[in-house]
Design a protein around this motif. Structure first.
Motif, PDB file in Angstrom:
ATOM      1  N   ILE A  76     -15.167   4.030  -3.314  1.00 50.93           N
ATOM      2  CA  ILE A  76     -15.502   3.699  -4.695  1.00 50.93           C
ATOM      3  C   ILE A  76     -16.860   4.253  -5.116  1.00 50.93           C
ATOM      4  O   ILE A  76     -17.052   4.647  -6.275  1.00 50.93           O
ATOM      5  CB  ILE A  76     -15.417   2.173  -4.937  1.00 50.93           C
ATOM      6  N   LEU A 102     -13.218   0.198  -0.578  1.00 51.99           N
ATOM      7  CA  LEU A 102     -14.360  -0.527  -1.115  1.00 51.99           C
ATOM      8  C   LEU A 102     -15.469  -0.585  -0.072  1.00 51.99           C
ATOM      9  O   LEU A 102     -15.310  -0.110   1.051  1.00 51.99           O
ATOM     10  CB  LEU A 102     -13.921  -1.919  -1.553  1.00 51.99           C
ATOM     11  N   ASP A 110     -20.222  -8.076  -6.206  1.00 46.24           N
ATOM     12  CA  ASP A 110     -19.801  -6.681  -6.219  1.00 46.24           C
ATOM     13  C   ASP A 110     -18.329  -6.571  -6.587  1.00 46.24           C
ATOM     14  O   ASP A 110     -17.920  -5.627  -7.276  1.00 46.24           O
ATOM     15  CB  ASP A 110     -20.038  -6.034  -4.857  1.00 46.24           C
ATOM     16  N   PHE A 111     -17.530  -7.524  -6.139  1.00 45.81           N
ATOM     17  CA  PHE A 111     -16.105  -7.470  -6.415  1.00 45.81           C
ATOM     18  C   PHE A 111     -15.795  -7.683  -7.897  1.00 45.81           C
ATOM     19  O   PHE A 111     -14.763  -7.237  -8.384  1.00 45.81           O
ATOM     20  CB  PHE A 111     -15.343  -8.457  -5.534  1.00 45.81           C
ATOM     21  N   ASP A 113     -17.532  -6.235 -10.240  1.00 44.93           N
ATOM     22  CA  ASP A 113     -17.623  -4.850 -10.722  1.00 44.93           C
ATOM     23  C   ASP A 113     -16.407  -4.051 -10.277  1.00 44.93           C
ATOM     24  O   ASP A 113     -15.863  -3.247 -11.051  1.00 44.93           O
ATOM     25  CB  ASP A 113     -18.901  -4.187 -10.199  1.00 44.93           C
ATOM     26  N   TYR A 114     -15.975  -4.255  -9.043  1.00 45.47           N
ATOM     27  CA  TYR A 114     -14.811  -3.535  -8.532  1.00 45.47           C
ATOM     28  C   TYR A 114     -13.578  -3.823  -9.391  1.00 45.47           C
ATOM     29  O   TYR A 114     -12.782  -2.906  -9.681  1.00 45.47           O
ATOM     30  CB  TYR A 114     -14.510  -3.941  -7.085  1.00 45.47           C
ATOM     31  N   GLU A 115     -13.419  -5.067  -9.785  1.00 39.13           N
ATOM     32  CA  GLU A 115     -12.252  -5.419 -10.590  1.00 39.13           C
ATOM     33  C   GLU A 115     -12.246  -4.664 -11.913  1.00 39.13           C
ATOM     34  O   GLU A 115     -11.195  -4.215 -12.381  1.00 39.13           O
ATOM     35  CB  GLU A 115     -12.201  -6.929 -10.807  1.00 39.13           C
ATOM     36  N   GLU A 117     -13.613  -1.728 -12.417  1.00 39.83           N
ATOM     37  CA  GLU A 117     -13.323  -0.335 -12.110  1.00 39.83           C
ATOM     38  C   GLU A 117     -11.847  -0.124 -11.759  1.00 39.83           C
ATOM     39  O   GLU A 117     -11.246   0.894 -12.116  1.00 39.83           O
ATOM     40  CB  GLU A 117     -14.243   0.139 -10.977  1.00 39.83           C
ATOM     41  N   ILE A 118     -11.277  -1.091 -11.054  1.00 38.62           N
ATOM     42  CA  ILE A 118      -9.846  -1.021 -10.736  1.00 38.62           C
ATOM     43  C   ILE A 118      -9.029  -1.065 -12.024  1.00 38.62           C
ATOM     44  O   ILE A 118      -8.039  -0.340 -12.176  1.00 38.62           O
ATOM     45  CB  ILE A 118      -9.459  -2.154  -9.774  1.00 38.62           C
ATOM     46  N   ILE A 130      -5.506  -1.043  -2.073  1.00 41.09           N
ATOM     47  CA  ILE A 130      -6.814  -1.319  -1.474  1.00 41.09           C
ATOM     48  C   ILE A 130      -6.706  -1.117   0.035  1.00 41.09           C
ATOM     49  O   ILE A 130      -5.941  -1.804   0.713  1.00 41.09           O
ATOM     50  CB  ILE A 130      -7.281  -2.754  -1.778  1.00 41.09           C
ATOM     51  N   TYR A 136     -13.611  -6.055   4.751  1.00 43.41           N
ATOM     52  CA  TYR A 136     -14.614  -6.337   3.734  1.00 43.41           C
ATOM     53  C   TYR A 136     -15.176  -7.738   3.893  1.00 43.41           C
ATOM     54  O   TYR A 136     -14.439  -8.726   3.879  1.00 43.41           O
ATOM     55  CB  TYR A 136     -14.016  -6.137   2.340  1.00 43.41           C
TER      56      TYR A 136
END
Length: 214
Positions: A76, A102, A110-111, A113-115, A117-118, A130, A136
């Motif tokens: 990522i 990830l 952080d997750f 933000d990941y959500e 971006e996903i 994933i 993780y």
């Protein structure tokens, strides 16, 4: 049987170091019952060389006893650096599937933000997988994070080395919890060498019935 995550291409990342080793890995994969492979070299520093990886794929395909497709394991952070305009180039060949790695040490925030971006990847038509969530830290501490990823449409892929403790030695119990909760859709070899296919065969025999359908 599809193996959708492996580092079998010769000389492009931390997997096979030569064409000869790649070919030996192919035969080990076939012995383990694998009938199709998606080659997924690392899209992260210091390895990523898009053209060299495609060249390695073409070189290996002519030696393969089983069908191969090209793909990438996209980190990522590297995706942020490259930009979303690279998404189409990094999907699995002839597919909308996108294998996303990830950060191992990411925390719960952080997750969030990941959500986001996903979701951007999904808006571009990607079916997001994933890679190895058992590695993780945030998911090891809170399985609800993995549950949220599944609810938002992601599929989770276990890397078979978890049965031996995993890359970092702490993945067996987290992976078992994810299997027990029926959160995994895929089990892949994540093979970097010939021996990893024997590990995959052992994991497949026990855990394949626990994968999610669909």
């Amino acid at each position: 049987m599809l193996d959708l995550h492996c580092h079998i291409l010769p000389g492009v990342d931390d997997g096979a170091s030569s064409l000869g080793e790649s070919v030996r890995m192919l035969h080990a994969a076939a012995k383990a019952g694998i009938t199709e492979i998606v080659c997924t070299p690392h899209c992260r520093d210091p390895y990523f060389d898009f053209d060299a990886m495609w060249d390695a794929f073409e070189a290996l395909r002519s030696h393969s006893p089983i069908p191969l497709r090209m793909g990438f394991e996209v980190n990522i952070r590297k995706l942020r650096e490259l930009g979303l305009e690279w998404v189409e180039c990094l999907k699995f060949q002839d597919s909308n599937t996108f294998l996303l790695e990830l950060s191992t040490h990411a925390g719960k925030r952080d997750f969030e933000d990941y959500e986001r971006e996903i979701y951007e990847l999904q808006c571009k038509g990607c079916d997001v997988i994933i890679a190895h969530p058992e590695r993780y830290r945030a998911i090891q501490e809170d399985i609800e994070i993995a549950e949220r990823l599944v609810k938002m449409g992601c599929k989770l892929q276990a890397s078979a080395d978890f049965i031996k403790g995993g890359r970092f030695g702490k993945e067996r119990k987290p992976a078992q919890r994810l299997f027990d909760a029926s959160l995994y859709s895929y089990l892949a070899s994540d093979a970097h060498c010939v021996e990893h296919y024997a590990v995959f065969a052992k994991a497949w025999a026990k855990y394949a019935p626990m994968l999610r359908e669909g």
